[in-house]
Scaffold this motif. Structure first.
Motif, mmCIF file in Angstrom:
data_model
loop_
_atom_site.group_PDB
_atom_site.id
_atom_site.type_symbol
_atom_site.label_atom_id
_atom_site.label_comp_id
_atom_site.label_asym_id
_atom_site.label_seq_id
_atom_site.Cartn_x
_atom_site.Cartn_y
_atom_site.Cartn_z
ATOM 1 N N GLY C 34 0.846 -1.185 0.000
ATOM 2 C CA GLY C 34 0.000 0.000 0.000
ATOM 3 C C GLY C 34 0.883 1.237 0.000
ATOM 4 N N VAL C 35 0.623 2.132 -0.931
ATOM 5 C CA VAL C 35 1.433 3.340 -1.082
ATOM 6 C C VAL C 35 0.562 4.546 -0.721
ATOM 7 C CG1 VAL C 35 2.793 4.688 -2.745
ATOM 8 C CG2 VAL C 35 2.660 2.193 -2.980
ATOM 9 N N VAL C 36 1.109 5.523 -0.013
ATOM 10 C CA VAL C 36 0.359 6.749 0.277
ATOM 11 C C VAL C 36 0.101 7.479 -1.033
ATOM 12 C CG1 VAL C 36 0.283 8.926 1.554
ATOM 13 C CG2 VAL C 36 1.532 6.965 2.507
ATOM 14 N N ARG C 37 -1.171 7.632 -1.385
ATOM 15 C CA ARG C 37 -1.513 8.335 -2.628
ATOM 16 C C ARG C 37 -1.281 9.829 -2.456
ATOM 17 N NH1 ARG C 37 -6.121 4.618 -3.256
ATOM 18 N NH2 ARG C 37 -7.342 5.970 -1.933
ATOM 19 N N ASP C 38 -0.933 10.483 -3.560
ATOM 20 C CA ASP C 38 -0.730 11.937 -3.442
ATOM 21 C C ASP C 38 -2.014 12.712 -3.726
ATOM 22 O OD1 ASP C 38 -0.944 11.731 -6.167
ATOM 23 O OD2 ASP C 38 1.146 12.222 -6.567
ATOM 24 N N GLU C 39 -3.057 12.017 -4.176
ATOM 25 C CA GLU C 39 -4.350 12.667 -4.453
ATOM 26 C C GLU C 39 -4.150 13.907 -5.322
ATOM 27 O OE1 GLU C 39 -6.892 11.051 -3.671
ATOM 28 O OE2 GLU C 39 -6.491 9.883 -1.861
ATOM 29 N N GLY C 40 -3.329 13.761 -6.337
ATOM 30 C CA GLY C 40 -3.096 14.870 -7.267
ATOM 31 C C GLY C 40 -2.488 16.089 -6.593
ATOM 32 N N GLY C 41 -1.685 15.868 -5.540
ATOM 33 C CA GLY C 41 -1.000 16.978 -4.873
ATOM 34 C C GLY C 41 -1.775 17.573 -3.706
ATOM 35 N N ARG C 42 -3.041 17.125 -3.506
ATOM 36 C CA ARG C 42 -3.854 17.722 -2.437
ATOM 37 C C ARG C 42 -3.518 17.172 -1.060
ATOM 38 N NH1 ARG C 42 -7.310 16.584 -6.406
ATOM 39 N NH2 ARG C 42 -8.177 14.790 -5.331
ATOM 40 N N LEU C 43 -2.832 16.020 -1.014
ATOM 41 C CA LEU C 43 -2.510 15.403 0.273
ATOM 42 C C LEU C 43 -1.047 15.696 0.618
ATOM 43 C CD1 LEU C 43 -3.799 13.315 2.368
ATOM 44 C CD2 LEU C 43 -2.393 11.621 1.212
ATOM 45 N N SER C 44 -0.830 16.278 1.794
ATOM 46 C CA SER C 44 0.563 16.565 2.145
ATOM 47 C C SER C 44 1.192 15.422 2.934
ATOM 48 C CB SER C 44 0.665 17.877 2.924
ATOM 49 O OG SER C 44 -0.163 17.839 4.061
ATOM 50 N N GLY C 45 0.377 14.564 3.521
ATOM 51 C CA GLY C 45 0.920 13.412 4.241
ATOM 52 C C GLY C 45 -0.147 12.748 5.085
ATOM 53 N N ILE C 46 0.206 11.639 5.713
ATOM 54 C CA ILE C 46 -0.719 10.985 6.635
ATOM 55 C C ILE C 46 0.025 10.640 7.912
ATOM 56 C CG2 ILE C 46 -1.996 9.968 4.705
ATOM 57 C CD1 ILE C 46 -0.913 7.223 5.595
ATOM 58 N N SER C 47 -0.738 10.447 9.006
ATOM 59 C CA SER C 47 -0.100 9.826 10.159
ATOM 60 C C SER C 47 -0.961 8.647 10.591
ATOM 61 C CB SER C 47 0.118 10.827 11.292
ATOM 62 O OG SER C 47 -1.083 11.108 11.918
ATOM 63 N N ILE C 48 -0.300 7.609 11.044
ATOM 64 C CA ILE C 48 -0.993 6.389 11.433
ATOM 65 C C ILE C 48 -0.781 6.163 12.923
ATOM 66 C CG2 ILE C 48 -1.164 3.898 11.091
ATOM 67 C CD1 ILE C 48 -0.028 4.323 8.275
ATOM 68 N N GLU C 49 -1.905 6.154 13.643
ATOM 69 C CA GLU C 49 -1.871 5.852 15.077
ATOM 70 C C GLU C 49 -2.166 4.369 15.237
ATOM 71 O OE1 GLU C 49 -4.147 8.676 17.312
ATOM 72 O OE2 GLU C 49 -4.513 7.297 18.982
ATOM 73 N N HIS C 50 -1.624 3.750 16.252
ATOM 74 C CA HIS C 50 -2.002 2.353 16.501
ATOM 75 C C HIS C 50 -2.039 2.083 17.999
ATOM 76 C CE1 HIS C 50 1.962 0.076 17.236
ATOM 77 N NE2 HIS C 50 2.270 1.347 17.287
ATOM 78 N N TYR C 51 -2.396 0.872 18.360
ATOM 79 C CA TYR C 51 -2.600 0.459 19.752
ATOM 80 C C TYR C 51 -1.527 -0.604 20.017
ATOM 81 C CZ TYR C 51 -5.432 -1.635 23.628
ATOM 82 O OH TYR C 51 -5.894 -2.141 24.820
ATOM 83 N N PRO C 52 -0.351 -0.163 20.451
ATOM 84 C CA PRO C 52 0.816 -1.051 20.465
ATOM 85 C C PRO C 52 0.575 -2.392 21.151
ATOM 86 C CG PRO C 52 1.484 1.188 20.952
ATOM 87 C CD PRO C 52 -0.016 1.189 20.924
#
Lengths: 148, 82, 148, 82
Positions: C34-52
């Protein structure tokens, strides 16, 4: 779209990374690789014959159909011919799409068609001789699900 | 004159990978009959047609397909790629 | 079976090659990344939280079920958490089996369960703010096909 | 005393990632009612329970599950991994 029919070994990991790097708009990348099984040591190797004038054309048509049908952003097919030892990678396909369902379906479609519609023939070598691999009914049957 | 190619066990049974054939057959089936009549090795290779596939000018075809205009005919067993 | 939940980037190609090298008895290797999509430049990044405390357990249970159900010779899951930029690989799964149908089905099963049953939450960052990604009904529905 | 964890927008609305809670609730639903009664931020976080999932000692559970013997309760939105 990259299609390669080659005698030389290739590096599936490097191919996957190069393919994914070109798929930033896609999100979902699926790969399949086929490895020569060792059959518990009974298989000494295989050789793959193909029909050079037809192979590239046939694979190109199959890949183009997959790209159109699942709106793929890209597709990759690499298939070796000649002599291979157990553990060597015979071939790989990769597909890139916005969503995982399309990437998975397109990769399965490519594999089903490559198995039964691309002009390759496998011969297996054992200690006691060699024999051509028979096509499986299940491979022919697998094509049925993509009809219509 | 038509170019005829053989692959896998068809090639092995017939003994050559390709040959030029003078034919008056109008269909693939007619060409196969002519070949079978030639020599035992062809009869052996084409004994079970259910196990033979054919391509005309590199496109899969069937045994009823016409040969008119075709330059290359290939005979081979069911494919086993992947 | 390798399961890794990590903040650091990883090399999917190197992981695929290492996984395949251990699968000589298998024949069929499927990977998904799975690759972080750039949504045509509209997405600057993502963060993923989890429950260790839960993540490894949940993924381990899902992977073990896939191995048993499809008689896999091996399975791999790597999932990142923390901040990711467009184009970065979020996660990958790989499956190895004797036949391609099992490897494909098991990889799809792993993805469907990771999407909806592993404790990760994605937040997307745009020029005009951030928002938590909503779960899709289609992801929940996808689980239905594995029942029974 | 029970350890209560919050993730994603539940964590943001409640303002802490975890806290120790003194509770006499017998089920998850009872615990949620106690929390909602405490302060506005909990009421806001638990306003739509259809969007809240729960895990008991790191195993997915439902709101009717008993809390007896449970050490860690986690509340979070539907998961969005992969």
């Amino acid at each position: 779209m990259k299609i390669s029919v080659q005698a030389d070994a290739f590096d599936p990991g490097a191919e996957l990374n190069a393919f994914s790097a070109g798929a930033a708009g896609a999100g979902a990348v699926v790969s399949f690789s086929g490895v020569v099984r060792d059959e518990g040591g009974r298989l000494s190797g295989i050789s793959i014959e193909h029909y050079p004038a037809m192979t590239g054309k046939a694979i190109g048509a199959i890949a183009a159909e997959a790209v159109e049908r699942w709106d793929l952003s890209d597709a990759l097919v690499i298939h070796r011919h000649g002599d291979l030892a157990p553990g060597e990678v015979i071939m790989m396909v990769a597909t890139a799409a916005r969503h995982r369902a399309a990437a998975f379906a397109a990769a399965e479609f490519l594999m089903d068609y490559l198995k039964s519609r691309a002009p390759f023939w496998k011969k297996e070598y054992h200690a006691d001789g060699a024999e051509w691999v028979a096509a499986k009914d299940s491979d022919e049957d697998a094509l049925g699900r993509w009809a219509g | 004159m038509i170019e005829v190619l053989y692959f896998a066990w068809l090639r092995e049974r017939i003994g050559v990978p390709r040959e030029r054939v003078e034919t008056r057959a109008e269909t693939v089936a007619g060409l196969v009959e002519e070949l079978i009549a030639r020599e035992e090795r062809y009869a052996l290779a084409f004994a079970d047609l259910a196990s033979v596939r054919v391509a005309l000018d590199q496109e899969l075809a069937d045994f009823q397909a016409p040969l008119a205009g075709v330059r290359e005919v290939a005979f081979f067993p069911p494919m086993t790629g992947g």
